[in-house]
Design a protein around this motif. Sequence first.
Motif, PDB file in Angstrom:
ATOM      1  N   THR A  68       0.793  -1.092   0.072  1.00 22.11           N
ATOM      2  CA  THR A  68      -0.323  -0.028  -0.198  1.00 22.11           C
ATOM      3  C   THR A  68       0.979   1.416   0.741  1.00 22.11           C
ATOM      4  O   THR A  68       0.368   2.443  -0.495  1.00 22.11           O
ATOM      5  N   GLY A  69       2.429   1.189  -0.061  1.00 21.07           N
ATOM      6  CA  GLY A  69       3.258   2.148   0.171  1.00 21.07           C
ATOM      7  C   GLY A  69       3.002   2.637   1.343  1.00 21.07           C
ATOM      8  O   GLY A  69       4.217   3.947   1.414  1.00 21.07           O
ATOM      9  N   GLU A  70       3.036   2.274   2.701  1.00 19.17           N
ATOM     10  CA  GLU A  70       2.867   3.031   4.212  1.00 19.17           C
ATOM     11  C   GLU A  70       4.358   2.496   4.144  1.00 19.17           C
ATOM     12  O   GLU A  70       5.048   1.753   3.376  1.00 19.17           O
ATOM     13  N   PRO A  93      -0.063   4.454  16.879  1.00 20.70           N
ATOM     14  CA  PRO A  93       0.856   4.771  15.618  1.00 20.70           C
ATOM     15  C   PRO A  93       2.006   5.843  17.084  1.00 20.70           C
ATOM     16  O   PRO A  93       1.596   6.631  17.571  1.00 20.70           O
ATOM     17  N   LEU A  94       3.144   5.611  16.566  1.00 23.69           N
ATOM     18  CA  LEU A  94       4.040   6.414  16.868  1.00 23.69           C
ATOM     19  C   LEU A  94       4.707   6.697  16.374  1.00 23.69           C
ATOM     20  O   LEU A  94       5.532   6.140  15.686  1.00 23.69           O
ATOM     21  N   TYR A 140      -2.200   8.286   7.589  1.00 21.06           N
ATOM     22  CA  TYR A 140      -3.404   7.583   8.824  1.00 21.06           C
ATOM     23  C   TYR A 140      -4.039   6.023   7.191  1.00 21.06           C
ATOM     24  O   TYR A 140      -4.454   7.369   7.088  1.00 21.06           O
ATOM     25  N   PHE A 141      -4.246   5.249   8.133  1.00 19.95           N
ATOM     26  CA  PHE A 141      -4.798   4.414   7.532  1.00 19.95           C
ATOM     27  C   PHE A 141      -5.220   3.556   8.090  1.00 19.95           C
ATOM     28  O   PHE A 141      -4.886   2.116   8.166  1.00 19.95           O
ATOM     29  N   MET A 167     -13.910  -2.179   6.093  1.00 21.97           N
ATOM     30  CA  MET A 167     -14.060  -0.738   6.986  1.00 21.97           C
ATOM     31  C   MET A 167     -12.579   0.253   6.446  1.00 21.97           C
ATOM     32  O   MET A 167     -11.154  -0.546   6.880  1.00 21.97           O
ATOM     33  N   GLU A 168     -12.386   0.837   5.589  1.00 13.05           N
ATOM     34  CA  GLU A 168     -10.965   1.694   6.057  1.00 13.05           C
ATOM     35  C   GLU A 168     -10.913   3.292   5.459  1.00 13.05           C
ATOM     36  O   GLU A 168     -12.383   3.556   5.691  1.00 13.05           O
TER      37      GLU A 168
END
Length: 205
Positions: A68-70, A93-94, A140-141, A167-168
């Motif tokens: 996904t490219g994250e 997330p940190l 954010y994803f 859900m996304e």
Amino acid sequence: MTRILVATSIIFTALSTLVRADIPTGSNGFTFVWGDDFNGGPNTAVDSNNWQFDLGTGYPGGAANWGTGEFETTTNDIENCYQDGNGNLRIVPLRDSSGGWTSARIESVRDDFKAPLGGVMAIEAKIQLPNVAGDAAAGYFPAFWMLGTPFRNNYKNWPEVGEFDIMENVNGINKVFGTLHCGNSPGKLLFNRTFGNEQLHKANS
């Protein structure tokens, strides 16, 4: 018609006010078959009998950056994924001092969920999304989805294994998306829904 229910509850990122997310036990003719209400103590790990972690930046031999490219690294650190003692799982997330990001991805250990012959299956989750917008929400994803069992330990047979994106949410926008992936890439957008709006918007039907 036989109906089965799979249910869980998840909180994405740390929030100050939460409502306990007890899982349903079955209704409207459905029989409850599996779930997790994350009722462990404060700052405890998820039940390893129910969940396993996806670690690093991609599946072994699979697409880079989870396809996904994250750019975060996913961990099993308690700071990124923990039960809060109030019946919720928090996925947080940190960002570290060098600007790198960590987060968590978990998937169910069980992999035999399917509708019974001639029946239907429902998948439910109670999910609270990050309360962020604008520049602070960039990247954010949060997502809740299911993949076909043959993907496990193969990682190169997508999308023909099937994927339900239940859900996304992307970059904190005021919508959630649902998509079905099957033999064609990238897939079919089933709906988008604006928070606070009970109308379901269908697309590409």
